[in-house]
Design an enzyme around this catalytic site. Structure first.
Site, short mmCIF file in Angstrom:
data_model
loop_
_atom_site.label_atom_id
_atom_site.label_comp_id
_atom_site.label_asym_id
_atom_site.label_seq_id
_atom_site.Cartn_x
_atom_site.Cartn_y
_atom_site.Cartn_z
N ARG A 1 0.81 -1.22 0.00
CA ARG A 1 0.00 0.00 0.00
C ARG A 1 0.84 1.27 0.00
O ARG A 1 0.45 2.28 -0.59
CB ARG A 1 -0.91 -0.03 1.23
CG ARG A 1 -1.92 1.09 1.32
CD ARG A 1 -2.68 1.01 2.62
NE ARG A 1 -3.84 1.88 2.64
CZ ARG A 1 -4.43 2.30 3.75
NH1 ARG A 1 -3.96 1.91 4.93
NH2 ARG A 1 -5.48 3.09 3.70
N ASN B 1 -7.32 6.65 -0.06
CA ASN B 1 -6.88 5.28 -0.30
C ASN B 1 -7.68 4.47 0.70
O ASN B 1 -7.57 4.68 1.91
CB ASN B 1 -5.36 5.18 -0.06
CG ASN B 1 -4.82 3.80 -0.30
OD1 ASN B 1 -5.03 2.91 0.51
ND2 ASN B 1 -4.08 3.63 -1.37
N SER B 2 -8.50 3.55 0.23
CA SER B 2 -9.48 2.87 1.08
C SER B 2 -8.84 2.04 2.19
O SER B 2 -7.71 1.57 2.08
CB SER B 2 -10.38 1.97 0.23
OG SER B 2 -11.14 2.74 -0.65
N GLN B 3 -9.62 1.84 3.24
CA GLN B 3 -9.22 1.03 4.38
C GLN B 3 -8.92 -0.39 3.91
O GLN B 3 -9.72 -1.01 3.20
CB GLN B 3 -10.37 1.02 5.39
CG GLN B 3 -10.13 0.22 6.62
CD GLN B 3 -11.30 0.33 7.59
OE1 GLN B 3 -12.32 0.94 7.29
NE2 GLN B 3 -11.15 -0.26 8.74
N PRO B 4 -7.76 -0.96 4.28
CA PRO B 4 -7.40 -2.30 3.83
C PRO B 4 -8.45 -3.37 4.12
O PRO B 4 -8.71 -4.22 3.27
CB PRO B 4 -6.08 -2.58 4.56
CG PRO B 4 -5.47 -1.22 4.71
CD PRO B 4 -6.63 -0.31 4.98
#
Length: 193
Positions: free
Chosen positions: A21, A47-50
């Site tokens: 990431r 950047n989206s939450q994993p």
């Protein structure tokens, strides 16, 4: 736990290991890459939450060699993860509405070494990338107010579409001309435009 789900989990974890990431975050935020939270990437996007990305990729169930559309590609992280899942036999098209993010995402994906994947600027007023349809899988990383029929029109048969709709992670599975739609938990996303 069914074998197919366990296999999907393994593939997704392998993709996360192969596509770090931090390479898709702003330089000053790369130290935050391990945080299980959305991280701003500028221009009102994140950047989206994993955990969320993992859940979406497991629902999408990408197979080697498939053609995938990544709507709301942003920094290109999901495009890179999808490229790992399709392998070089596949193709991944990421589209991003903000031209600055599209350029940055395109550079990030190019630097990752996946020539079968790219990010391009979305055409204003056009949802997805209809010129390249149909897609075996479509991932949408922005919240829709209703099921986006323009994207369903770009889905192959058989095919799978994952999109947040009214705050609910929604999966549409197309099989022999029939779309089965199910929901899989509540999530928050930037709006789909």
């Amino acid at each position: 736990m069914p074998g197919g789900y366990r296999e999907a989990m393994d593939k997704v974890e392998q993709a996360f290991a192969a596509v770090p990431r931090e390479g898709f975050l702003l330089e000053g935020d790369r130290w935050r890459a391990a945080e299980d939270a959305p991280i701003p990437i500028g221009h009102g996007q994140t950047n989206s939450q994993p955990t969320t990305v993992r859940a979406m990729l497991r629902l999408l169930d990408v197979q080697l060699g498939q053609r995938v559309l990544d709507v709301g590609a942003g920094s290109g992280w999901t495009t890179g993860l999808l490229a790992h899942l399709t392998g070089p036999e596949g193709e991944v098209v990421g589209v991003e509405l903000d031209p600055r993010l599209a350029r940055w995402g395109a550079g990030n994906v190019a630097a990752g070494g996946w020539p079968w994947a790219h990010v391009e600027e979305a055409q204003p007023g056009v949802l997805g990338a209809p010129a390249g349809e149909p897609y075996d899988r479509i991932l949408v990383s922005a919240g829709a107010e209703s099921m986006p029929t323009a994207l369903l029109d770009q889905l192959a048969d058989p095919g799978r579409l994952v999109v947040p709709v009214e705050g609910w992670m929604t999966l549409a599975v197309r099989q022999q001309g029939v779309d089965e739609v199910t929901t899989h938990g509540a999530y928050r996303f930037v709006p789909l435009r």
